[in-house]
Design a protein around this motif. Structure first.
Motif, PDB file in Angstrom:
ATOM      1  N   ASN A  50       0.855  -1.188   0.000  1.00 16.86           N
ATOM      2  CA  ASN A  50       0.000   0.000   0.000  1.00 16.86           C
ATOM      3  C   ASN A  50       0.891   1.237   0.000  1.00 16.86           C
ATOM      4  N   PRO A  51       1.279   1.731  -1.173  1.00 20.02           N
ATOM      5  CA  PRO A  51       2.197   2.875  -1.231  1.00 20.02           C
ATOM      6  C   PRO A  51       1.565   4.153  -0.704  1.00 20.02           C
ATOM      7  N   THR A  52       2.366   4.952  -0.016  1.00 18.10           N
ATOM      8  CA  THR A  52       1.951   6.272   0.454  1.00 18.10           C
ATOM      9  C   THR A  52       2.786   7.321  -0.261  1.00 18.10           C
ATOM     10  N   ILE A  53       2.403   8.578  -0.115  1.00 17.63           N
ATOM     11  CA  ILE A  53       3.183   9.669  -0.691  1.00 17.63           C
ATOM     12  C   ILE A  53       4.601   9.641  -0.145  1.00 17.63           C
ATOM     13  N   GLU A  54       4.742   9.438   1.179  1.00 15.49           N
ATOM     14  CA  GLU A  54       6.071   9.422   1.787  1.00 15.49           C
ATOM     15  C   GLU A  54       6.945   8.342   1.166  1.00 15.49           C
ATOM     16  N   THR A  55       6.375   7.160   0.945  1.00 14.88           N
ATOM     17  CA  THR A  55       7.122   6.052   0.362  1.00 14.88           C
ATOM     18  C   THR A  55       7.573   6.384  -1.054  1.00 14.88           C
ATOM     19  N   VAL A  56       6.654   6.893  -1.869  1.00 15.37           N
ATOM     20  CA  VAL A  56       6.983   7.214  -3.258  1.00 15.37           C
ATOM     21  C   VAL A  56       8.011   8.336  -3.322  1.00 15.37           C
ATOM     22  N   PHE A  57       7.875   9.363  -2.486  1.00 22.14           N
ATOM     23  CA  PHE A  57       8.845  10.461  -2.463  1.00 22.14           C
ATOM     24  C   PHE A  57      10.224   9.947  -2.068  1.00 22.14           C
ATOM     25  N   SER A  58      10.277   9.067  -1.071  1.00 22.82           N
ATOM     26  CA  SER A  58      11.549   8.513  -0.621  1.00 22.82           C
ATOM     27  C   SER A  58      12.217   7.710  -1.725  1.00 22.82           C
ATOM     28  N   LEU A  59      11.433   6.886  -2.428  1.00 19.61           N
ATOM     29  CA  LEU A  59      11.980   6.087  -3.526  1.00 19.61           C
ATOM     30  C   LEU A  59      12.441   6.985  -4.674  1.00 19.61           C
ATOM     31  N   SER A  60      11.680   8.037  -4.964  1.00 22.38           N
ATOM     32  CA  SER A  60      12.059   8.985  -6.000  1.00 22.38           C
ATOM     33  C   SER A  60      13.397   9.635  -5.674  1.00 22.38           C
ATOM     34  N   ARG A  61      13.564  10.009  -4.410  1.00 26.53           N
ATOM     35  CA  ARG A  61      14.800  10.679  -3.979  1.00 26.53           C
ATOM     36  C   ARG A  61      15.997   9.737  -4.048  1.00 26.53           C
ATOM     37  N   VAL A  62      15.826   8.520  -3.541  1.00 22.85           N
ATOM     38  CA  VAL A  62      16.942   7.571  -3.488  1.00 22.85           C
ATOM     39  C   VAL A  62      17.309   7.053  -4.880  1.00 22.85           C
ATOM     40  N   LEU A  63      16.298   6.776  -5.704  1.00 24.28           N
ATOM     41  CA  LEU A  63      16.548   6.249  -7.040  1.00 24.28           C
ATOM     42  C   LEU A  63      16.860   7.348  -8.055  1.00 24.28           C
ATOM     43  N   GLU A  64      16.687   8.606  -7.629  1.00 20.61           N
ATOM     44  CA  GLU A  64      16.981   9.766  -8.462  1.00 20.61           C
ATOM     45  C   GLU A  64      16.189   9.759  -9.766  1.00 20.61           C
ATOM     46  N   VAL A  65      14.882   9.561  -9.637  1.00 21.57           N
ATOM     47  CA  VAL A  65      13.987   9.620 -10.786  1.00 21.57           C
ATOM     48  C   VAL A  65      12.772  10.464 -10.416  1.00 21.57           C
ATOM     49  N   PRO A  66      12.128  11.102 -11.399  1.00 19.07           N
ATOM     50  CA  PRO A  66      10.900  11.839 -11.113  1.00 19.07           C
ATOM     51  C   PRO A  66       9.820  10.916 -10.554  1.00 19.07           C
ATOM     52  N   ILE A  67       8.954  11.466  -9.734  1.00 21.94           N
ATOM     53  CA  ILE A  67       7.880  10.688  -9.124  1.00 21.94           C
ATOM     54  C   ILE A  67       7.038   9.997 -10.187  1.00 21.94           C
ATOM     55  N   ALA A  68       6.737  10.718 -11.273  1.00 20.09           N
ATOM     56  CA  ALA A  68       5.880  10.153 -12.318  1.00 20.09           C
ATOM     57  C   ALA A  68       6.517   8.950 -12.997  1.00 20.09           C
ATOM     58  N   ASP A  69       7.864   8.842 -12.966  1.00 14.94           N
ATOM     59  CA  ASP A  69       8.517   7.663 -13.545  1.00 14.94           C
ATOM     60  C   ASP A  69       8.200   6.411 -12.745  1.00 14.94           C
ATOM     61  N   LEU A  70       7.825   6.586 -11.482  1.00 12.21           N
ATOM     62  CA  LEU A  70       7.439   5.444 -10.659  1.00 12.21           C
ATOM     63  C   LEU A  70       5.951   5.147 -10.770  1.00 12.21           C
ATOM     64  N   LEU A  71       5.171   6.169 -11.121  1.00  7.78           N
ATOM     65  CA  LEU A  71       3.718   5.994 -11.178  1.00  7.78           C
ATOM     66  C   LEU A  71       3.194   5.845 -12.595  1.00  7.78           C
ATOM     67  N   ASP A  72       4.080   6.050 -13.595  1.00  9.77           N
ATOM     68  CA  ASP A  72       3.727   5.869 -14.994  1.00  9.77           C
ATOM     69  C   ASP A  72       2.774   6.979 -15.445  1.00  9.77           C
ATOM     70  N   SER A  73       2.455   6.978 -16.739  1.00  6.22           N
ATOM     71  CA  SER A  73       1.502   7.941 -17.304  1.00  6.22           C
ATOM     72  C   SER A  73       0.926   7.370 -18.580  1.00  6.22           C
ATOM     73  N   GLN A  74      -0.203   7.900 -18.987  1.00  2.00           N
ATOM     74  CA  GLN A  74      -0.865   7.446 -20.201  1.00  2.00           C
ATOM     75  C   GLN A  74      -0.515   8.375 -21.364  1.00  2.00           C
ATOM     76  N   PRO A  75      -0.284   7.842 -22.573  1.00  2.00           N
ATOM     77  CA  PRO A  75       0.017   8.715 -23.714  1.00  2.00           C
ATOM     78  C   PRO A  75      -1.170   9.604 -24.048  1.00  2.00           C
ATOM     79  N   PRO A  76      -0.903  10.909 -24.327  1.00  2.00           N
ATOM     80  CA  PRO A  76      -1.998  11.824 -24.621  1.00  2.00           C
ATOM     81  C   PRO A  76      -2.595  11.590 -25.998  1.00  2.00           C
ATOM     82  N   GLY A  77      -3.886  11.882 -26.143  1.00  2.00           N
ATOM     83  CA  GLY A  77      -4.545  11.835 -27.443  1.00  2.00           C
ATOM     84  C   GLY A  77      -4.845  13.245 -27.883  1.00  2.00           C
ATOM     85  N   GLU A  78      -5.639  13.399 -28.925  1.00  2.00           N
ATOM     86  CA  GLU A  78      -5.968  14.732 -29.398  1.00  2.00           C
ATOM     87  C   GLU A  78      -6.806  15.484 -28.373  1.00  2.00           C
ATOM     88  N   LEU A  79      -7.663  14.763 -27.676  1.00  2.00           N
ATOM     89  CA  LEU A  79      -8.462  15.345 -26.600  1.00  2.00           C
ATOM     90  C   LEU A  79      -8.308  14.466 -25.379  1.00  2.00           C
TER      91      LEU A  79
END
Length: 206
Positions: A50-79
């Motif tokens: 059960n990830p929390t903000i604190e957990t994700v922020f800590s992993l982002s800091r230690v792994l030196e990657v943006p938070i969104a790289d851990l949470l992924d994103s969907q490719p944008p469409g025209e709308l």
């Protein structure tokens, strides 16, 4: 409209394993650097944690990657329409975040979040990749960055180097805001970077 295909747990599990492998870190070493238990990390990578903000922020800091790289994103469409009710909430001690969209232009990346700071609550961060931008929509928000403190109201903006320790505090009622995390593709964390705090507000407290 259908619900998202993958949950935060599933996306974090896949991305955490991928980034950890890229960094050449064992679970034990990641646990040591992040202060997160090895068993907890194992659960996160299996998608059962059960990830929390604190957990994700800590992993982002230690792994030196943006938070969104851990949470992924969907490719944008025209709308692109994102319904708040269909976006999973990532919660922390004082904040609820909903990842709405990633915007890319060349090497520049901006991740857009709907942010709710709960009433009379405080959210602390030791720092993470990027430049952080916040625009308050409702409520009174106190922002502290490396000992610098400002208070914001509706319509006010603050921006700062997110690698610096920072916190958000709702002064009374809950605060609704838009959070933008800006960085360059492949950007790594540089905690020693000079402090930079920018405030555009007619009503910022001294």
């Amino acid at each position: 409209m259908s619900v998202p295909e993958a949950s935060i747990r599933e996306m974090l599990a896949a991305n955490l394993k991928r980034v950890r492998a890229q960094r050449g870190l064992s679970l034990s070493e990641l646990a040591r650097r992040s202060g997160i238990g090895k068993a907890t990390l194992s659960q996160l990578e299996s998608g059962s944690g059960n990830p929390t903000i604190e957990t994700v922020f800590s992993l982002s800091r230690v792994l030196e990657v943006p938070i969104a790289d851990l949470l992924d994103s969907q490719p944008p469409g025209e709308l692109t329409v994102v319904r708040a009710a269909q976006v999973e909430v990532l919660s922390g001690a004082g904040v609820d975040l909903r990842a709405l969209r990633r915007i890319t232009s060349g090497d520049a990346v901006v991740d857009v979040y709907d942010q709710l700071v709960r009433a009379d609550c405080r959210q602390d961060s030791l720092g993470h990749v990027g430049t952080e931008h916040t625009v308050v929509q409702a409520g009174r928000l106190r922002v502290e960055v490396d000992g610098h403190r400002v208070e914001l109201g509706p319509g006010d903006y603050v921006g700062f180097n997110a690698a610096r320790p920072h916190s958000y505090t709702a002064l009374g009622a809950a605060v609704r805001s838009v959070l933008l995390l800006q960085y360059q593709k492949g950007q790594r964390l540089h905690p020693a970077a000079p402090h930079d705090l920018t405030v555009d507000s007619p009503s910022v407290a001294p």
